[in-house]
Scaffold this motif. Sequence first.
Motif, PDB file in Angstrom:
ATOM      1  N   SER A 159      10.874  35.204  -8.105  1.00 27.75           N
ATOM      2  CA  SER A 159      12.075  34.552  -7.580  1.00 27.75           C
ATOM      3  C   SER A 159      13.174  34.536  -8.638  1.00 27.75           C
ATOM      4  N   TRP A 160      14.420  34.408  -8.161  1.00 25.32           N
ATOM      5  CA  TRP A 160      15.584  34.539  -9.017  1.00 25.32           C
ATOM      6  C   TRP A 160      16.472  33.320  -8.908  1.00 25.32           C
ATOM      7  N   ARG A 161      17.103  32.947 -10.008  1.00 24.05           N
ATOM      8  CA  ARG A 161      17.968  31.777 -10.047  1.00 24.05           C
ATOM      9  C   ARG A 161      19.257  32.034  -9.267  1.00 24.05           C
ATOM     10  N   PRO A 162      19.742  31.015  -8.547  1.00 20.22           N
ATOM     11  CA  PRO A 162      20.996  31.190  -7.811  1.00 20.22           C
ATOM     12  C   PRO A 162      22.179  31.247  -8.768  1.00 20.22           C
ATOM     13  N   GLY A 163      23.292  31.714  -8.258  1.00 22.39           N
ATOM     14  CA  GLY A 163      24.520  31.783  -9.053  1.00 22.39           C
ATOM     15  C   GLY A 163      25.204  33.117  -8.863  1.00 22.39           C
ATOM     16  N   ALA A 191      35.455  39.223   6.363  1.00 25.64           N
ATOM     17  CA  ALA A 191      34.859  37.938   5.992  1.00 25.64           C
ATOM     18  C   ALA A 191      34.361  38.040   4.562  1.00 25.64           C
ATOM     19  N   PRO A 192      34.606  37.037   3.735  1.00 24.42           N
ATOM     20  CA  PRO A 192      34.178  37.130   2.337  1.00 24.42           C
ATOM     21  C   PRO A 192      32.666  37.146   2.215  1.00 24.42           C
ATOM     22  N   VAL A 193      32.175  37.980   1.320  1.00 20.93           N
ATOM     23  CA  VAL A 193      30.744  38.028   1.009  1.00 20.93           C
ATOM     24  C   VAL A 193      30.445  36.868   0.073  1.00 20.93           C
ATOM     25  N   ARG A 194      29.571  35.979   0.489  1.00 22.07           N
ATOM     26  CA  ARG A 194      29.386  34.708  -0.220  1.00 22.07           C
ATOM     27  C   ARG A 194      28.329  34.847  -1.327  1.00 22.07           C
ATOM     28  N   LEU A 195      28.813  35.117  -2.531  1.00 19.62           N
ATOM     29  CA  LEU A 195      27.908  35.330  -3.661  1.00 19.62           C
ATOM     30  C   LEU A 195      27.268  34.047  -4.159  1.00 19.62           C
ATOM     31  N   TRP A 196      27.703  32.919  -3.665  1.00 20.45           N
ATOM     32  CA  TRP A 196      27.127  31.640  -4.071  1.00 20.45           C
ATOM     33  C   TRP A 196      25.896  31.269  -3.242  1.00 20.45           C
ATOM     34  N   GLU A 197      25.622  32.011  -2.185  1.00 19.19           N
ATOM     35  CA  GLU A 197      24.467  31.692  -1.343  1.00 19.19           C
ATOM     36  C   GLU A 197      23.150  31.965  -2.063  1.00 19.19           C
ATOM     37  N   GLU A 198      22.116  31.225  -1.688  1.00 23.01           N
ATOM     38  CA  GLU A 198      20.787  31.479  -2.243  1.00 23.01           C
ATOM     39  C   GLU A 198      20.304  32.879  -1.895  1.00 23.01           C
ATOM     40  N   GLY A 199      20.728  33.398  -0.761  1.00 18.16           N
ATOM     41  CA  GLY A 199      20.313  34.734  -0.361  1.00 18.16           C
ATOM     42  C   GLY A 199      20.761  35.808  -1.326  1.00 18.16           C
ATOM     43  N   PHE A 200      21.864  35.574  -2.025  1.00 23.72           N
ATOM     44  CA  PHE A 200      22.334  36.564  -2.995  1.00 23.72           C
ATOM     45  C   PHE A 200      21.338  36.730  -4.127  1.00 23.72           C
ATOM     46  N   ALA A 201      20.772  35.642  -4.603  1.00 18.88           N
ATOM     47  CA  ALA A 201      19.770  35.734  -5.669  1.00 18.88           C
ATOM     48  C   ALA A 201      18.526  36.468  -5.186  1.00 18.88           C
TER      49      ALA A 201
END
Length: 412
Positions: free
Chosen positions: A383-387, A15-25
């Motif tokens: 906190s960190w910006r998403p992206g 399953a692709p690791v979703r780097l666009w999720e807020e959790g990634f930030a």
Amino acid sequence: MNAYPARADAFTLSAPVRLWEEGFAADPHAYYAALRAQGPVGWAELAPGVPAYVVTDRRAALDLLHDPATWSHDPRPWEATVPEDSPVLGMMRWRPNTLFADGDAHIRYRRSLTDAFDLVEPHDLRERVHHAVDVLVGRFGPAGSADLVTEFARPLMALIFNNLFGLPDSESGRLDAALGAMMEGGDRAAEGEAEYGRYVLELIAAKSVRRGPDITSRLLDHPLALTPEEVTWQVFLTLGAGHEPSANLVSNALSRILGNADYYSTLTSGSRPVMDAVLEVLRYETPLSNYGIHFARESVSFHGVWVQAAVPVVVSYGALGHFAEQDFAGTHHRHDASHLSFSAGEHACPVKQPALLIATEAIERLTQWLPDLQPVLPRERLSWRPGPFHRSLTALPVRFTPHSPDQAGDRS
């Protein structure tokens, strides 16, 4: 073309690791661990429905970065498969500049940039940085508190790079806002890309009429005779690549410094150079965490993965740094750990030294004015910006003794 290409039978599709999720930030390390668990080359999404291979192993990254025969920087075959409203297109679509060119075109564009930056003397760049820091400290210094992201690092880079490229300080806020929206890759990405494009076009138009002692004018007048369109896209790339990662480099370094009182005291006392903190960020918390985008010229087996052409292959500088920090934890050799934050090979950053000078001088000048900076929040609560592309704080609130650079006895 199917958005999710087939792989070699020997490689199980995860399953692709979703780097666009807020959790990634919020917790990129968990996502990097999930990618690394897939092997040297993982499988991810940069945006919903936009897959990519992600390199998390240093040896694989170096093999990729040093092999232009196998890999191209031209995204146009991939671009034809992506919806026009994809939020990552602003950072990935083809433009005629050094980032997206191969071979002779890349050499031509790169030479024009290095020649233009070579005319910026280090002492002149240092003075520009000091001026910008003084302007900003003059704004927030008397208050005794500030956000070192929105009131310092980001507007600082807008001031510096506007100055280098030939625009007045009054335009810096517009630059900062447009680039921030484009980098996050969210709902406002297209709006940010369009506004940034207008900004650059207005700059080129102004310099086409009246030259100045700036990088834009030097590109327009370069002996390699770049077309106005080529100059536009060179500026589009370089102004953005200078501003956004440099702002994040400064804020990430300040957060690490201020999060460790003993570390901060060694820097403000002069017993340890600020460059140490800057290099620590480049090694372990790089501001451009996932980029270095390549495309296989033909489908190819690479470190156990069948990589299909027209699918992005991203170098995760953030994952490389995270695992390097784990490897060096608890040893006395941390300062020996090299990094790839400026990439490597033919496409390594052509202006690495100016970027380092800007970051170190900015932090030194700030801490000279305000030597008692105190973080309002512990580092783990920031906190960190998403992206998917960057490691970027949303805020870094601090307190300090109120101070104004223009008060009696201050340095000139």
